[in-house]
Write an enzyme that holds these catalytic residues in place. Sequence first.
Site, PDB file in Angstrom:
ATOM      1  N   ARG A  62      -0.673  -2.004  -8.587  1.00  0.00           N
ATOM      2  CA  ARG A  62       0.404  -1.700  -7.649  1.00  0.00           C
ATOM      3  C   ARG A  62       1.738  -2.305  -8.088  1.00  0.00           C
ATOM      4  O   ARG A  62       2.757  -2.072  -7.491  1.00  0.00           O
ATOM      5  CB  ARG A  62      -0.024  -2.228  -6.286  1.00  0.00           C
ATOM      6  CG  ARG A  62       0.796  -1.776  -5.136  1.00  0.00           C
ATOM      7  CD  ARG A  62      -0.065  -1.868  -3.899  1.00  0.00           C
ATOM      8  NE  ARG A  62       0.697  -1.976  -2.685  1.00  0.00           N
ATOM      9  CZ  ARG A  62       0.920  -3.122  -2.052  1.00  0.00           C
ATOM     10  NH1 ARG A  62       0.484  -4.257  -2.544  1.00  0.00           N
ATOM     11  NH2 ARG A  62       1.596  -3.116  -0.929  1.00  0.00           N
ATOM     12  N   HIS A  64      -5.070  -1.620   6.544  1.00  0.00           N
ATOM     13  CA  HIS A  64      -3.911  -2.425   6.967  1.00  0.00           C
ATOM     14  C   HIS A  64      -4.244  -3.149   8.264  1.00  0.00           C
ATOM     15  O   HIS A  64      -4.000  -4.337   8.416  1.00  0.00           O
ATOM     16  CB  HIS A  64      -2.698  -1.533   7.255  1.00  0.00           C
ATOM     17  CG  HIS A  64      -2.225  -0.725   6.089  1.00  0.00           C
ATOM     18  ND1 HIS A  64      -1.661   0.516   6.245  1.00  0.00           N
ATOM     19  CD2 HIS A  64      -2.216  -0.974   4.766  1.00  0.00           C
ATOM     20  CE1 HIS A  64      -1.318   0.994   5.067  1.00  0.00           C
ATOM     21  NE2 HIS A  64      -1.656   0.116   4.153  1.00  0.00           N
TER      22      HIS A  64
HETATM   23 FE1  CFM Z   1       3.831   0.450   3.376  1.00  0.00          FE
HETATM   24 FE2  CFM Z   1       4.078   2.357   1.891  1.00  0.00          FE
HETATM   25 FE3  CFM Z   1       1.715   1.126   2.228  1.00  0.00          FE
HETATM   26 FE4  CFM Z   1       3.765  -0.103   0.938  1.00  0.00          FE
HETATM   27 FE5  CFM Z   1       2.696   0.807  -1.445  1.00  0.00          FE
HETATM   28 FE6  CFM Z   1       3.060   3.267  -0.479  1.00  0.00          FE
HETATM   29 FE7  CFM Z   1       0.688   2.087  -0.104  1.00  0.00          FE
HETATM   30 MO1  CFM Z   1       1.444   2.861  -2.455  1.00  0.00          MO
HETATM   31  S1  CFM Z   1       5.399   0.761   1.890  1.00  0.00           S
HETATM   32  S2  CFM Z   1       2.390  -0.822   2.385  1.00  0.00           S
HETATM   33  S3  CFM Z   1       3.919  -0.956  -1.040  1.00  0.00           S
HETATM   34  S4  CFM Z   1       2.808   2.338   3.549  1.00  0.00           S
HETATM   35  S5  CFM Z   1       3.634   2.419  -2.317  1.00  0.00           S
HETATM   36  S6  CFM Z   1       4.630   4.157   0.902  1.00  0.00           S
HETATM   37  S7  CFM Z   1       1.120   4.053  -0.557  1.00  0.00           S
HETATM   38  S8  CFM Z   1       0.644   0.856  -1.775  1.00  0.00           S
HETATM   39  S9  CFM Z   1      -0.377   1.498   1.684  1.00  0.00           S
HETATM   40  C1  HCA Z   2      -3.305   2.565  -3.088  1.00  0.00           C
HETATM   41  C2  HCA Z   2      -2.213   1.947  -3.900  1.00  0.00           C
HETATM   42  C3  HCA Z   2      -1.099   2.879  -4.271  1.00  0.00           C
HETATM   43  C4  HCA Z   2      -1.547   3.961  -5.221  1.00  0.00           C
HETATM   44  C5  HCA Z   2      -0.395   4.587  -5.892  1.00  0.00           C
HETATM   45  C6  HCA Z   2      -0.544   5.895  -6.597  1.00  0.00           C
HETATM   46  C7  HCA Z   2       0.003   2.022  -4.917  1.00  0.00           C
HETATM   47  O1  HCA Z   2      -3.069   3.530  -2.350  1.00  0.00           O
HETATM   48  O2  HCA Z   2      -4.404   2.082  -3.161  1.00  0.00           O
HETATM   49  O3  HCA Z   2      -1.284   6.775  -6.159  1.00  0.00           O
HETATM   50  O4  HCA Z   2       0.179   6.049  -7.571  1.00  0.00           O
HETATM   51  O5  HCA Z   2       1.105   2.016  -4.429  1.00  0.00           O
HETATM   52  O6  HCA Z   2      -0.287   1.371  -5.919  1.00  0.00           O
HETATM   53  O7  HCA Z   2      -0.580   3.462  -3.095  1.00  0.00           O
END
Ligand code: CFM
Ligand code: HCA
Length: 533
Positions: free
Chosen positions: A87, A186
């Site tokens: 990530r 979450h």
């Molecule tokens: Fe919030 Fe997101 Fe997410 Fe995020 Fe992320 Fe994401 Fe995710 Mo990938 S801001 S915490 S840091 S909902 S990029 S748009 S999908 S990991 S669960």
């Molecule tokens: C996750 C993490 C992720 C995946 C990103 C992607 C991230 O959903 O487990 O599909 O490129 O931000 O690293 O959302």
Amino acid sequence: PAEVKEELIKKYPSKVARKRTKQIVINHPDPESMPEIGANVRTVPGIITQRGCTYAGCKGVVLGPTRDILNITHGPIGCGFYSWLTRRNQTRPPEETDENFMTYCFSTDMQEDDIVFGGEKKLKQAVQEAFDIFHPKAIGIFSTCPVGLIGDDVHAVAREMKEKLGINVFGFSCEGYKGVSQSAGHHIANNQLFKHVIGNDDTPHPEKFKINLLGEYNIGGDAFVLEDLLERCGIKLVATFSGNSSYDAFANSHTADLNAIMCHRSINYVAEMMEEKYGIPWIKVNFIGAESSAKSLRKIAAYFEDAELMERVEQVIAEEMAKVEEVRSEIRSRCEGKTAMLFVGGSRAHHYQDLFREIGMKVVAAGYEFAHRDDYEGRRVLPNIKVDADSRNIEQLTVEPDPERYRPRKTEAERQRLKEQGFEFSDYEGMMSEMERESLVIDDISHYESEKLIEIYKPAVFCAGIKEKYAVQKMGVPCKQLHSYDYGGPYAGFEGAINFYKEIDRLVNSKIWGYIQAPWQKNPEITATYAVK
Ligand code: CFM
Ligand code: HCA
């Protein structure tokens, strides 16, 4: 847009089409005419979704960026390996000698034997081994799908090892299949942090303006930019959940006077529970985009109602905006009128629209992978959200004011006064009110629908993640990853905005995309149609 929607779903079997039609809406930004969107429901089996699992949301997302909680994945090695720094969450221990476990991947590496005979013994051994080698302050244990299926009790193991080792050990029932997406993870992460960590250290801070930043995960160094920005404004950051965070800061976070939320989807539960238990109000902020960053700083300053702070904030904004303007106007002249689509996560599909608007680009379609209706339509719809069996499956903590430590930071009269000035407490208006009328809003978009959209609109840029990236680029359209930033960033704050403008300029104004031919364009035989009975 109505025809586009029709096109997206017409190939589906009727049952699937009926489901998808609720998750694809034509936007109206006014609350009275805003359509209801289907969200946080199961993905249709067989559809290629962008979504990830509950374990990813808990271990990878919320706890992933913690450097000194030793996180052990109880499961087969793939789960731990894939959630190990992919990530791009960064961290910076204050001293070289300070703990940083993020460079390690801890897992029980379950085998068939453990599935058959149970994995608790192996888990206890793993916790003991980790303790003997690293002596951490805290250990988190994360369940994966097989652990849920065979019924290992990770909480009992955590309790036993906590007692035995004398450090904080806690478990997460975040089996991958537990919810319909990351979102469930979450919530589970929020609950356990609240139960086991927040409030463990009452040491007060002497500073006047103390806040926590919630839902900022330091992807590509975003949190570093914001730490610097807040410091220059004279605002003390007690804890960030969880970018560049430490266990001690979490334990002490209830001493702050305001929770500022970046990503509403992933952390609103902690904000709500901290308000109930300790009396800390929360507000929504967005530090993606120069205008939004300025607005968010002003909102924090307004909360504290302090003239000196407001002045300092204005100074910082003026300095930063001068730098932003220099770059922005030139780039805008090259990007104006071009189109973008954003399909990501649970908050960025909204936040990044501001950056595109700042360089004159138009968002024609956007959607989240796993957000809920409130992230689309605003929190005013919360009372009308149907709680289905999948959501009921996730524990909802009952929280009461702390008998000793509950201290409302604002009196009712103060809150009222601020409200009259247009200040919003505990509110998020969602993505749709800020999108244009007739733009498309699509929840949990499928791969097939993405390809159709690209064919129809030929956007100048498509924003998504790693699974989409190369499929999109093979169609001759640049794909910007809004999760990992494709090795780039930071994109938060004013400095981040400048980085993002430059990156988008490079992408949408490069001639290279016009030279790309998809394999079927070069070899038309690949386009042979299948006979459908
Ligand atoms: Fe919030 Fe997101 Fe997410 Fe995020 Fe992320 Fe994401 Fe995710 Mo990938 S801001 S915490 S840091 S909902 S990029 S748009 S999908 S990991 S669960
Ligand atoms: C996750 C993490 C992720 C995946 C990103 C992607 C991230 O959903 O487990 O599909 O490129 O931000 O690293 O959302």
